[in-house]
Design an enzyme around this catalytic site. Sequence first.
Site, short mmCIF file in Angstrom:
data_model
loop_
_atom_site.label_atom_id
_atom_site.label_comp_id
_atom_site.label_asym_id
_atom_site.label_seq_id
_atom_site.Cartn_x
_atom_site.Cartn_y
_atom_site.Cartn_z
N CYS A 164 0.80 -1.22 0.00
CA CYS A 164 0.00 0.00 0.00
C CYS A 164 0.84 1.28 0.00
CB CYS A 164 -0.93 0.00 1.21
SG CYS A 164 -1.85 -1.54 1.36
N HIS A 303 -2.82 7.77 6.21
CA HIS A 303 -3.04 6.47 5.57
C HIS A 303 -4.46 6.01 5.91
CE1 HIS A 303 -1.93 2.86 3.53
NE2 HIS A 303 -2.10 2.09 4.59
N GLU A 314 -1.32 4.98 13.73
CA GLU A 314 -0.98 6.21 13.00
C GLU A 314 -1.25 7.44 13.85
OE1 GLU A 314 -1.44 8.18 8.54
OE2 GLU A 314 -2.83 6.60 9.16
N LYS A 335 -9.55 7.96 2.05
CA LYS A 335 -10.00 6.59 1.79
C LYS A 335 -11.46 6.41 2.21
CE LYS A 335 -5.49 4.25 2.09
NZ LYS A 335 -4.62 5.43 2.34
N HIS A 340 -9.70 2.00 -0.46
CA HIS A 340 -8.25 1.81 -0.36
C HIS A 340 -7.73 1.29 -1.70
CE1 HIS A 340 -4.32 1.06 0.93
NE2 HIS A 340 -4.53 0.38 2.04
N PHE A 399 1.73 -3.37 3.91
CA PHE A 399 2.00 -4.69 4.46
C PHE A 399 3.49 -4.99 4.32
CE2 PHE A 399 -2.43 -6.79 3.60
CZ PHE A 399 -2.96 -6.02 4.62
#
Length: 413
Positions: A164, A303, A314, A335, A340, A399
């Site tokens: 991502c 994010h 975050e 998002k 996403h 990831f």
Amino acid sequence: MRRVVVTGLGVLSAIGMDRESLVKSLKEGVCGIDEIRSFDTEDLNVKLAAEIRDFDPLAYGLDKKAVRRMDRYCQFALAAARQAAQDAGEDARADLDPFRVGSIVGSGIGGFDTFDSEHRKFIEKGPGRISPFFIPMMISNMAAGMVAMEFGVKGDNFAVVTACASGAHAIGEAFRKIKYGVLDACFAGGAEAAVNKMAIGAFSNMTALSKSTDKARASIPFDKERDGFVLGEGAGILFLEEYEHARRRGAHIYAELVGYGATGDAYHITSPDPDGAGAARAMKNAVEESGAAFDEIDYVNAHGTSTGPNDRCETLALKSVFGEHAKEMMVSSTKSMTGHLLGAAGAVEGAICALALERGFVPPTIGYRVPDEECDLDYVTEGVRERPIRFALSNSLGFGGQNASLLFRKYED
């Protein structure tokens, strides 16, 4: 140590298929999440995605024969790159050595649609029926290669594959190449088209996706009732250029890219480090490279995936980097509108930051209703804020524990 500016933007997403439609949707808080229509979801426990509907690659000038030999993610990348090239202007590359213009385009998964369809063909009909174009259609570097071929650019040409964070890392690497004199300009960003049955099933089985059937309450970053992200698709391509070249040709400059941080968590294959140390260092590095003071950062495009661990970690990372100023900054996750986009997320969100700086607005986090005591910052939940901002930070966390932060500054001559 040259300045790097954004002079061209190309975006495809569920809430906008070009720059202006994207801005309109961001300001109106449009939700691009809806019931999946591209395949039957009866045997899936996830019913929603942020699909791009009625995409016609020929409308973007792509060759009909070539399209048949391209995965959907690659078509998205080329369409966005064409937008960015047109936006930057015909003179953007005219006097540049093609070996000093690059194409760095990331993708988290690459040609997933092609992999899925060709695998089924292999199982049902045998290896003799596999397309001879299967490999070039599937591989994650083909978007970068096709963009380079489309525009005849022969400089650095590669894909970044960091889940991502791919799109953000691609932009960051292009920034460094231009800043330190390796390139004069670069197409940079990410593309993804992974909304298919296999991908939905796989992400769902790892409990990453929201199972909500209410599109207004599916992607709800920082909300206490969040239960996973919503898969989206699309592409974002930025045309980055050395400032003096852009100034000489009178280019329109959206924003200046002034900082880039890239770190790793070294913690877990999917979960972020609980203390947010990796994300925090990426943000810290981006701000320090820019020379800005930490209390000058006005807005963070987080994010913000709508998963429990990400949003909590975050938030913690933002507090550790910005201290008391974290409470004063505006933080939002787009998002909540786009879903996403995996490897394209950081690229589309980088474009959003550049537009927010140029147009003077902060996009909202839509769908938010239930406060979470562990996520207690200003997430811009009441709608768009029309106000000038000078610095916008974009975070992308992938990831594998791969983190990227991009810092954009409002353009000043």
